[in-house]
Design an enzyme around this catalytic site. Structure first.
Site, PDB file in Angstrom:
ATOM      1  N   ASP A  83       0.801  -1.224   0.000  1.00  0.00           N
ATOM      2  CA  ASP A  83       0.000   0.000   0.000  1.00  0.00           C
ATOM      3  C   ASP A  83       0.833   1.272   0.000  1.00  0.00           C
ATOM      4  OD1 ASP A  83       0.977   0.157   2.577  1.00  0.00           O
ATOM      5  OD2 ASP A  83      -0.975   0.168   3.566  1.00  0.00           O
ATOM      6  N   TYR A  96      10.907   4.513   1.567  1.00  0.00           N
ATOM      7  CA  TYR A  96      11.854   3.563   2.152  1.00  0.00           C
ATOM      8  C   TYR A  96      13.263   3.722   1.586  1.00  0.00           C
ATOM      9  CZ  TYR A  96       8.235   0.960   4.632  1.00  0.00           C
ATOM     10  OH  TYR A  96       7.234   0.600   5.492  1.00  0.00           O
TER      11      TYR A  96
END
Length: 441
Positions: free
Chosen positions: A172, A263
């Site tokens: 997601d 990330y």
């Protein structure tokens, strides 16, 4: 096409489950349901979410049969969709994943670095069992998997089940980013047409087109560099996530070509991130003391008062909505575009065909049909090649019970990058995971 569907949620004790249940009740128009069952091996955790679910379905979808169980013997019978989100070892092992590397001056995080590899190897035995159990009872069911670390799990499942065509691995975070861009611009992100490439938690938006065909990436880039960046649900996020989104401005300052997945901060700025992580209080502690407490307290309150009306238990509806919308696209054959994980098979020119890349794809009754990416520039290719090699070696270490390949994987990992550190952290992780990992020889 069946008129109504049977759905199983594996990992019913997850704090993300209330959001999925809410999405299932509110999207009956696109995913009509006959039965929803939650399954988990942790009866106590699941019961808290399950009692909330019973009230929610009674009030919002009374025609749907809802239940929860720890008995897998018949849970997958005549099921159409299995929504999978397990956490093997629970938060205790997540804490270990994070704190062992940090004790050595290495980044510990749920899905990246040595901690991510520990979690990925730990997840595989349970994931393989789940797929086999589903196939024994419902050979054609779609398994929508969003178990972290999705990059490793997706690659491992593709190796173990090479002929499997009804597993779709999703994440997601690209949707969270698109929603955040929509909030930034004051427009509906559901109207965006994204172009994306990378590996899971390791990718970039190259273009985001609006309805008029205008590329919004330059606009977003300039806005973020000048004003910063927040998640769409910033008011519900813990501080670590706010810090994570804020790092996008740094990444765009140094590498302005594309909009990065958040990330990537760990891989691009490991020294900076390490200096700002507390070895005694990691992300797992933050989750336990914030989202975990909020969600379980609210579920217990709903059970006590006997009504879910006005409940604030849903922490991020993007997560549940995406899972339901992907399932609906398969069920209704809508050919809607999502960012999913698929085998490369030439999508990214010159990249290994067996890599599980994350790209935009049209999703319908036959699963994802990915859009070609073509050639990528050397900087991104180099980053991805190293990451892919680590992911492949980590899963081969699991499949072959190979200490050597586990050591190679960690040595390649940008958050370890030193063979002596790799050996030391690997030995500590082997000891910590002795009840979960296969014996590595």
């Amino acid at each position: 096409m069946k008129e109504k569907l049977n759905v199983v949620i594996v990992g019913g004790g997850s704090t993300w489950c209330p959001g999925i249940l809410k999405s299932l009740t509110k999207h009956q128009d696109i995913l009509p349901l006959k039965r929803v069952v939650m399954y988990d091996t942790d009866a106590d955790r699941q019961a808290v979410i399950g009692e909330f679910g019973k009230i929610l379905f009674r009030e919002e979808a009374p025609d749907v049969a809802f239940d929860y169980t720890t008995d897998k013997s018949r849970v997958y019978e005549d099921v159409d969709f299995v929504l999978c989100q397990i956490r093997t070892g629970g938060y205790d092992m997540r804490s270990t994943d994070e704190k062992i590397p940090l004790s050595m001056g290495l980044i510990g995080q749920e899905t990246v670095g040595a901690g991510g590899m520990a979690y990925g190897i730990r997840s595989m035995t349970d994931m393989i069992e789940i797929v086999n159990d589903v196939r024994a009872q419902s050979p054609e069911a779609w398994i929508i998997n969003y178990t972290n670390p999705a990059a490793l799990v997706a690659y491992g499942l593709a190796r173990v089940f090479p002929d499997e065509h009804h597993i779709l691995n999703i994440c997601d975070q690209p949707v969270n980013l698109l929603r955040s861009y929509g909030r930034l611009l004051g427009c509906d992100s559901r109207e965006f047409e994204p172009v994306y490439f990378g590996l899971n938690h390791f990718g970039w938006f190259t273009h985001i087109y609006d309805k008029a065909g205008r590329d919004l990436v330059p606009v977003i880039r300039d806005h973020v560099r000048e004003h910063g960046f927040k998640p769409a649900d910033a008011e519900q996020r813990d501080q670590s996530w706010l810090d994570t989104y804020a790092m996008v401005a740094d990444m765009l300052h140094d590498f302005p070509d594309y909009l990065p997945n958040t990330y990537l901060q760990y891989y691009l700025y490991p020294k900076y991130k390490l200096a700002h992580l507390d070895p005694a209080y990691t992300r797992s502690d933050e989750v336990i003391n914030s989202r975990e407490k909020r969600v379980f307290a609210e579920c217990r309150r709903v059970a006590q008062v006997g009504s879910a009306k006005g409940s604030s238990v849903v922490q991020n509806d993007a997560h549940g909505d995406m899972i339901v919308e992907v399932s609906s696209a398969i069920y209704r054959n809508t050919r809607q575009t999502f960012i999913v994980m698929v085998k490369n098979d030439g999508i990214i020119e010159g990249f290994p065909n067996d890599a599980m890349v994350e790209v935009a794809a049209s999703v319908g009754v036959n699963g994802p049909q990915p859009y070609a990416v073509g050639k990528i520039e050397p900087f991104y290719y180099g980053l991805m090649t190293t990451q892919y090699s680590y992911e492949r070696l980590a899963m081969e270490a699991y499949l072959e019970h190979s200490y050597e390949k586990a050591l190679q994987a960690l040595t390649l990992n940008r958050l370890v990058n030193d063979a002596k550190d790799a050996r030391e952290v690997l030995d500590k992780l082997i000891e910590a995971n002795k009840d979960y990992w296969p014996e590595l020889k």
